[in-house]
Design a protein around this motif. Structure first.
Motif, PDB file in Angstrom:
ATOM      1  N   VAL A  10       5.418  -3.081   4.328  1.00  0.00           N
ATOM      2  CA  VAL A  10       4.787  -1.634   4.434  1.00  0.00           C
ATOM      3  C   VAL A  10       5.410  -0.751   3.742  1.00  0.00           C
ATOM      4  O   VAL A  10       6.628  -0.222   3.980  1.00  0.00           O
ATOM      5  CB  VAL A  10       4.725  -1.265   6.097  1.00  0.00           C
ATOM      6  CG1 VAL A  10       4.017   0.011   5.884  1.00  0.00           C
ATOM      7  CG2 VAL A  10       3.978  -2.518   6.769  1.00  0.00           C
ATOM      8  N   GLU A  12       5.214   3.095   1.525  1.00  0.00           N
ATOM      9  CA  GLU A  12       4.972   4.719   1.900  1.00  0.00           C
ATOM     10  C   GLU A  12       3.489   4.833   1.998  1.00  0.00           C
ATOM     11  O   GLU A  12       2.707   5.782   2.655  1.00  0.00           O
ATOM     12  CB  GLU A  12       5.639   5.734   1.067  1.00  0.00           C
ATOM     13  CG  GLU A  12       7.059   5.641   1.014  1.00  0.00           C
ATOM     14  CD  GLU A  12       7.579   6.344   2.325  1.00  0.00           C
ATOM     15  OE1 GLU A  12       6.814   7.588   2.623  1.00  0.00           O
ATOM     16  OE2 GLU A  12       8.580   6.034   2.896  1.00  0.00           O
ATOM     17  N   ALA A  13       2.689   4.275   0.752  1.00  0.00           N
ATOM     18  CA  ALA A  13       1.282   4.687   0.802  1.00  0.00           C
ATOM     19  C   ALA A  13       0.595   3.444   1.644  1.00  0.00           C
ATOM     20  O   ALA A  13      -0.734   3.670   1.488  1.00  0.00           O
ATOM     21  CB  ALA A  13       0.899   4.486  -0.817  1.00  0.00           C
ATOM     22  N   SER A  14       1.068   2.678   2.292  1.00  0.00           N
ATOM     23  CA  SER A  14       0.357   1.651   3.003  1.00  0.00           C
ATOM     24  C   SER A  14      -0.588   2.346   4.444  1.00  0.00           C
ATOM     25  O   SER A  14       0.231   3.346   4.889  1.00  0.00           O
ATOM     26  CB  SER A  14       1.126   0.625   3.595  1.00  0.00           C
ATOM     27  OG  SER A  14       1.586  -0.036   2.507  1.00  0.00           O
ATOM     28  N   ASP A  15      -1.431   1.829   4.869  1.00  0.00           N
ATOM     29  CA  ASP A  15      -2.105   2.233   5.999  1.00  0.00           C
ATOM     30  C   ASP A  15      -2.064   1.469   7.033  1.00  0.00           C
ATOM     31  O   ASP A  15      -2.795   0.627   7.252  1.00  0.00           O
ATOM     32  CB  ASP A  15      -3.457   2.659   5.444  1.00  0.00           C
ATOM     33  CG  ASP A  15      -4.402   3.105   6.767  1.00  0.00           C
ATOM     34  OD1 ASP A  15      -3.757   3.501   7.863  1.00  0.00           O
ATOM     35  OD2 ASP A  15      -5.576   3.275   6.490  1.00  0.00           O
ATOM     36  N   LEU A  16      -0.818   1.247   7.668  1.00  0.00           N
ATOM     37  CA  LEU A  16      -0.403   0.549   8.786  1.00  0.00           C
ATOM     38  C   LEU A  16      -1.376   0.919  10.075  1.00  0.00           C
ATOM     39  O   LEU A  16      -2.101  -0.289  10.384  1.00  0.00           O
ATOM     40  CB  LEU A  16       0.873   0.444   9.331  1.00  0.00           C
ATOM     41  CG  LEU A  16       1.605  -0.382  10.073  1.00  0.00           C
ATOM     42  CD1 LEU A  16       1.238  -1.881   9.553  1.00  0.00           C
ATOM     43  CD2 LEU A  16       2.864  -0.143  10.828  1.00  0.00           C
ATOM     44  N   ARG A  17      -1.686   2.096  10.474  1.00  0.00           N
ATOM     45  CA  ARG A  17      -2.650   2.390  11.519  1.00  0.00           C
ATOM     46  C   ARG A  17      -4.104   1.832  11.035  1.00  0.00           C
ATOM     47  O   ARG A  17      -4.513   1.148  12.084  1.00  0.00           O
ATOM     48  CB  ARG A  17      -2.583   3.780  11.774  1.00  0.00           C
ATOM     49  CG  ARG A  17      -1.505   4.207  12.566  1.00  0.00           C
ATOM     50  CD  ARG A  17      -1.795   5.460  13.162  1.00  0.00           C
ATOM     51  NE  ARG A  17      -0.458   5.896  13.634  1.00  0.00           N
ATOM     52  CZ  ARG A  17      -0.183   7.121  13.839  1.00  0.00           C
ATOM     53  NH1 ARG A  17      -0.869   8.210  13.200  1.00  0.00           N
ATOM     54  NH2 ARG A  17       1.046   7.377  14.495  1.00  0.00           N
ATOM     55  N   GLY A  18      -4.451   1.873  10.023  1.00  0.00           N
ATOM     56  CA  GLY A  18      -5.766   1.372   9.560  1.00  0.00           C
ATOM     57  C   GLY A  18      -5.920  -0.073   9.931  1.00  0.00           C
ATOM     58  O   GLY A  18      -6.949  -0.676  10.205  1.00  0.00           O
ATOM     59  N   ARG A  21      -6.271  -1.263  13.058  1.00  0.00           N
ATOM     60  CA  ARG A  21      -7.422  -1.079  13.834  1.00  0.00           C
ATOM     61  C   ARG A  21      -8.470  -2.047  13.574  1.00  0.00           C
ATOM     62  O   ARG A  21      -9.128  -2.535  14.389  1.00  0.00           O
ATOM     63  CB  ARG A  21      -7.945   0.498  13.598  1.00  0.00           C
ATOM     64  CG  ARG A  21      -7.303   1.601  14.445  1.00  0.00           C
ATOM     65  CD  ARG A  21      -8.271   2.634  14.132  1.00  0.00           C
ATOM     66  NE  ARG A  21      -7.066   3.734  13.836  1.00  0.00           N
ATOM     67  CZ  ARG A  21      -6.845   4.465  12.573  1.00  0.00           C
ATOM     68  NH1 ARG A  21      -7.675   4.162  11.750  1.00  0.00           N
ATOM     69  NH2 ARG A  21      -5.965   5.265  12.530  1.00  0.00           N
ATOM     70  N   PHE A  35      -5.271  -2.773   2.923  1.00  0.00           N
ATOM     71  CA  PHE A  35      -4.460  -1.478   3.275  1.00  0.00           C
ATOM     72  C   PHE A  35      -3.216  -1.140   2.833  1.00  0.00           C
ATOM     73  O   PHE A  35      -2.485  -0.384   3.186  1.00  0.00           O
ATOM     74  CB  PHE A  35      -4.288  -1.507   4.912  1.00  0.00           C
ATOM     75  CG  PHE A  35      -5.559  -1.797   5.574  1.00  0.00           C
ATOM     76  CD1 PHE A  35      -6.450  -0.572   6.057  1.00  0.00           C
ATOM     77  CD2 PHE A  35      -6.171  -3.073   5.959  1.00  0.00           C
ATOM     78  CE1 PHE A  35      -7.649  -0.915   6.618  1.00  0.00           C
ATOM     79  CE2 PHE A  35      -7.460  -3.245   6.362  1.00  0.00           C
ATOM     80  CZ  PHE A  35      -8.080  -1.994   6.927  1.00  0.00           C
TER      81      PHE A  35
END
Length: 83
Positions: A10, A12-18, A21, A35
């Motif tokens: 992961v 910096e620009a990754s969307d882990l929360r997305g 979900r 993501f």
């Protein structure tokens, strides 16, 4: 103790929360690459003391081979090379 595990890389620009979900809704159908997350198979060393806070893996990320700390995320093991 060493195990071969899938780790999520992961940045910096990754969307882990997305990703979490989408994983909750679609389970294995969720693609981490959508993501900005890379999934790799790696030898993860779990240190007996302080688990789940103490684990590491040796990976080559962006041309740098070094030992990275591994954290236990919601649905998998996470490596954050930017931290």
């Amino acid at each position: 103790m060493q195990n071969t595990e899938d780790v999520l890389i992961v940045r910096e620009a990754s969307d882990l929360r997305g990703f979490w979900r989408a994983y909750e809704r679609h389970h294995e159908g969720a693609d981490p690459a959508e993501f900005g997350i890379e999934r790799r198979c790696a030898q993860v060393r779990f240190h007996r003391r302080d688990w789940p806070c103490s684990a590491s893996t040796r990976l080559s990320i962006d041309g740098q081979r070094r030992t990275y700390p591994v954290t236990h995320g919601l649905y998998g093991l996470v490596v954050r090379p930017d931290r």
